[in-house]
Scaffold this motif. Structure first.
Motif, short mmCIF file in Angstrom:
data_model
loop_
_atom_site.label_atom_id
_atom_site.label_comp_id
_atom_site.label_asym_id
_atom_site.label_seq_id
_atom_site.Cartn_x
_atom_site.Cartn_y
_atom_site.Cartn_z
N ARG A 24 55.92 29.36 39.58
CA ARG A 24 54.02 28.20 40.63
C ARG A 24 53.63 28.12 38.83
NH1 ARG A 24 51.09 33.00 43.39
NH2 ARG A 24 52.53 33.69 43.59
N SER A 25 53.42 26.91 39.25
CA SER A 25 52.24 26.91 38.17
C SER A 25 50.72 26.80 38.11
CB SER A 25 52.69 25.79 37.61
OG SER A 25 53.54 24.68 36.99
N VAL A 26 50.33 27.44 37.56
CA VAL A 26 48.02 27.64 38.21
C VAL A 26 47.60 27.14 37.56
CG1 VAL A 26 48.99 29.32 39.94
CG2 VAL A 26 48.55 29.99 36.99
N ASP A 27 46.46 26.34 37.50
CA ASP A 27 44.92 26.17 36.83
C ASP A 27 44.68 27.86 35.70
OD1 ASP A 27 44.74 23.30 37.75
OD2 ASP A 27 43.21 24.23 39.16
N VAL A 28 44.52 28.62 36.80
CA VAL A 28 43.98 30.09 36.35
C VAL A 28 45.08 30.98 36.52
CG1 VAL A 28 41.86 31.22 35.45
CG2 VAL A 28 41.42 29.08 35.90
N ALA A 29 45.33 31.78 35.38
CA ALA A 29 45.38 33.61 35.46
C ALA A 29 44.79 34.60 35.60
CB ALA A 29 47.17 32.85 35.28
N SER A 50 43.85 26.65 42.65
CA SER A 50 45.23 26.86 41.75
C SER A 50 44.97 28.43 40.78
CB SER A 50 45.81 25.83 40.92
OG SER A 50 46.72 26.11 40.76
N ILE A 51 44.83 29.22 41.54
CA ILE A 51 44.77 30.61 40.24
C ILE A 51 45.18 31.47 41.17
CG2 ILE A 51 42.70 31.08 42.18
CD1 ILE A 51 41.36 32.05 39.54
N VAL A 52 45.56 32.66 40.13
CA VAL A 52 46.22 34.08 40.79
C VAL A 52 45.62 35.47 39.67
CG1 VAL A 52 48.48 32.56 40.87
CG2 VAL A 52 48.51 33.80 38.87
N ILE A 53 45.91 36.84 40.09
CA ILE A 53 45.17 37.79 39.39
C ILE A 53 46.01 38.43 40.40
CG2 ILE A 53 43.81 38.37 41.89
CD1 ILE A 53 41.74 39.57 39.25
N ILE A 54 46.77 39.00 38.37
CA ILE A 54 47.96 39.85 38.12
C ILE A 54 46.68 41.25 37.90
CG2 ILE A 54 49.95 40.09 37.61
CD1 ILE A 54 49.88 37.16 36.42
N ASN A 55 47.68 42.43 38.73
CA ASN A 55 47.57 43.68 38.43
C ASN A 55 48.26 44.91 38.24
OD1 ASN A 55 44.64 45.31 37.59
ND2 ASN A 55 45.50 46.02 40.00
N GLU A 56 48.48 45.40 37.51
CA GLU A 56 48.70 47.10 37.31
C GLU A 56 48.04 48.12 37.67
OE1 GLU A 56 52.41 48.29 34.81
OE2 GLU A 56 51.12 47.31 33.49
N GLY A 57 48.09 49.10 38.84
CA GLY A 57 48.30 50.32 39.15
C GLY A 57 46.39 49.53 40.20
N PHE A 58 45.81 50.82 40.16
CA PHE A 58 44.38 50.43 41.02
C PHE A 58 43.89 49.08 41.47
CE2 PHE A 58 42.85 54.03 38.58
CZ PHE A 58 41.47 52.95 37.38
N TRP A 59 43.84 48.61 42.54
CA TRP A 59 43.48 47.79 42.73
C TRP A 59 41.06 47.73 43.03
CZ3 TRP A 59 44.87 42.55 43.07
CH2 TRP A 59 46.06 42.01 42.56
N PRO A 126 43.76 35.71 48.89
CA PRO A 126 44.47 35.45 50.06
C PRO A 126 45.81 35.96 49.45
CG PRO A 126 42.80 32.89 49.57
CD PRO A 126 42.35 34.91 48.90
N ASP A 127 46.17 36.41 50.07
CA ASP A 127 47.56 37.06 50.04
C ASP A 127 48.47 36.78 48.74
OD1 ASP A 127 47.14 39.47 51.28
OD2 ASP A 127 48.03 39.13 52.82
N ASP A 128 48.15 35.20 48.88
CA ASP A 128 49.38 34.72 47.74
C ASP A 128 48.56 34.33 46.41
OD1 ASP A 128 47.06 32.92 48.49
OD2 ASP A 128 48.67 31.09 48.76
N LYS A 129 47.31 35.25 46.25
CA LYS A 129 46.74 34.76 45.01
C LYS A 129 46.58 35.73 44.04
CE LYS A 129 45.00 30.89 45.98
NZ LYS A 129 45.53 29.29 45.93
N LYS A 130 47.21 36.84 44.62
CA LYS A 130 47.33 38.04 44.61
C LYS A 130 48.35 39.02 44.47
CE LYS A 130 44.99 40.87 47.48
NZ LYS A 130 44.58 40.88 48.58
N ILE A 131 49.33 39.39 42.90
CA ILE A 131 50.08 39.45 42.43
C ILE A 131 49.82 41.31 41.86
CG2 ILE A 131 52.23 39.58 40.81
CD1 ILE A 131 51.28 36.54 40.95
#
Length: 502
Positions: A24-29, A50-59, A126-131
């Motif tokens: 996927r390609s996004v404006d902002v990660a 067009s954005i995603v947020i990626i997180n390792e560990g607790f949210w 949205p679930d598709d914005k969270k990884i």
């Protein structure tokens, strides 16, 4: 995020191969979902989908899960226990029983209550914005996470920080080692504990556990607590805190490990004390409170041509925007190792989230106008504005120090919290406050008043023109301000001629 902006071009065939793998390609990660990351994501989401947020560990956030809130919950329990046990001087006698399991259960339950508000916010995205997963920037400037390869036009790094553990201590101490990330998950209170470090975390936890009946011993390699740079305030802080705490300052730890004693595993610390004696401490647990380090080591920012300094911070970081050089990459919150405080991380995340989408030159990170720190021990410790050392290093500043002891201050003595000292550093030329350092009761409130005065250029005379209600601990602030004016030889008028108003 293409690497071509600041590094050699990649072989065309290799580049084409990597492009084919992009999922996927996004404006902002946004990488990291703590205070800064969440604010950046919310703000950027207002102007792009067009954005995603990626997180390792607790949210959640460091503050809510392993920092400000659980530590204050533990301190609240400790204060109740202390007041109940030491009220004989007021004619109140009681038998106090501390239920360690109940203490920790409340800490964890209330922490979960605070976390629920953040979970509710995150769940609304949205679930598709969270990884969920570990993000790594590869040599093509693409973000690898789980089985995805993400191309982002702009990247906001908000990966936070982690406790620093000296080399090898985790293996040598094993399950007896705790940090601020794990200490609040205990199911019960231990019998004994060593606390290594006398910063905010070390002091707060050491005193809290002591007041809850744990036999605590504190170690620090220098004769200083709370990062205090005013030697008189530091000496007074050590004096006041020693009423509760057993501290080995100016001690050098030479070895740590575990041994079996009475058929159970215990931790040990070998150290050289201030007199040069070789000593061993043994106990149940070791809380390592030797600071935190930002989490960008394994992120791969070097693949963007970024060099890190000795604080793990990009050398070409622009503090006013959080931008790394001319890259469309921003680093905010604890990850930039600048000012690791929640309100700073919040503002930095908001600003970066606004900037990446609107490209608004008016958006910038607003650093706190006045440096301000609080350590929530009893008595509390504050530092506001410039330190005494910073003032002394400026040859153009002529200053005086207004002082007040809280040892005999009226309301403080009434409440039996009368141990403390306040120093106010003021400029002789402008009658303005430059900074202050204090250990004493109600320091958090006195600190806020002084920070407001510094931020808004309120002079000493104007502060003295405001009311100081009697009898309050804040009257001690008035005494120190009067001392400033006396040393400046500036006349002032007051109906009350007694320093503490009693």
């Amino acid at each position: 995020m293409s690497k071509s902006k600041n590094s050699a071009d990649t072989d065309l065939s290799s580049e084409q191969s990597s492009i084919q793998k992009i999922t996927r390609s996004v404006d902002v990660a946004v990488i990291g979902a703590g205070t800064a990351g969440q604010n950046a994501f919310r703000q950027a989401s207002k102007t792009t989908k067009s954005i995603v947020i990626i997180n390792e560990g607790f949210w959640t956030t460091t503050c809510v899960t392993v920092g400000c809130m659980p530590s204050k919950l533990l301190i609240a329990a400790a204060d109740r226990a202390h007041d109940a046990k030491y009220s004989e001087q007021f004619g109140i006698h009681s038998e106090v029983t501390i239920n360690g399991k109940q203490v920790m259960a409340r800490v964890q339950a209330e922490r979960s209550h605070f976390e629920s508000y953040i979970h509710k916010q995150v769940d609304s995205w949205p679930d598709d914005k969270k990884i969920a997963g570990h993000a790594h920037i590869n040599k093509q400037g693409l973000i690898e996470v789980n089985d995805e390869l993400i191309q982002a036009d702009r990247i906001i790094i908000a990966t936070g920080s982690s406790p620093f553990i000296p080399d090898g201590w985790d293996k040598k101490l094993g399950d007896t080692l705790f940090t601020s990330d794990t200490i609040f998950d205990m199911s019960d209170l231990p019998e004994s504990m060593a606390v290594v470090g006398t910063g905010a975390i070390g002091l707060e936890m050491a005193q809290a556990f002591t007041r809850l009946g744990v036999a605590v011993t504190v170690f620090n390699r220098v004769n200083r607590v709370g990062g205090l740079k005013d030697k008189d305030i530091n000496a007074k802080a050590i004096d006041c805190l020693s009423a509760d705490l057993k501290m080995h300052l100016d001690s050098e730890i030479t070895e740590v490990g575990t041994v079996f004693a009475d058929d159970s595993l215990v931790a040990f610390i070998d150290y050289t004390d201030k007199d040069g004696n070789q000593v061993r401490w043994e106990g149940n647990q070791v809380l390592v409170a030797t600071g935190r380090r930002n989490n960008i080591d394994q992120l791969g920012v070097e693949n963007l041509g970024v060099e890190l300094d000795d604080k793990n911070r990009p050398k070409n970081l622009k503090i006013d925007t959080g931008q790394i050089g001319d890259l469309d990459v921003y680093i905010v919150g604890d990850a930039n190792a600048h000012i690791p405080l929640l309100h700073v991380a919040s503002d930095e995340g908001y600003s970066a989230g606004s900037r990446v989408c609107e490209q608004d030159d008016e958006v910038y990170i607003r650093p706190p106008a006045t440096p301000f720190s609080i350590i929530f021990t009893s008595p509390q410790i504050i530092n506001v504005g410039m330190s005494q050392q910073e003032i002394e290093d400026d040859p153009d500043l002529e200053y005086v120090i207004g002082k007040v002891s809280f040892d005999n201050q009226g309301r403080s003595r009434i409440m039996s919290v009368n141990c403390g000292l306040l120093h106010i550093y003021a400029c002789k030329e402008t009658d303005k406050i430059l900074g202050a350092s204090m250990v004493g009761p109600a320091a958090e409130y006195i600190g806020h008043i002084l920070a407001t005065a510094i931020t808004n250029d309120i002079c000493v005379k104007q502060l003295l023109d405001t009311p100081f209600y009697h009898p309050t601990i804040l009257e001690g602030l008035r005494t120190a301000l009067r001392d400033v004016q006396h040393k400046m030889d500036i006349p002032f008028q007051s109906l009350d001629t007694q320093e503490d108003g009693f």
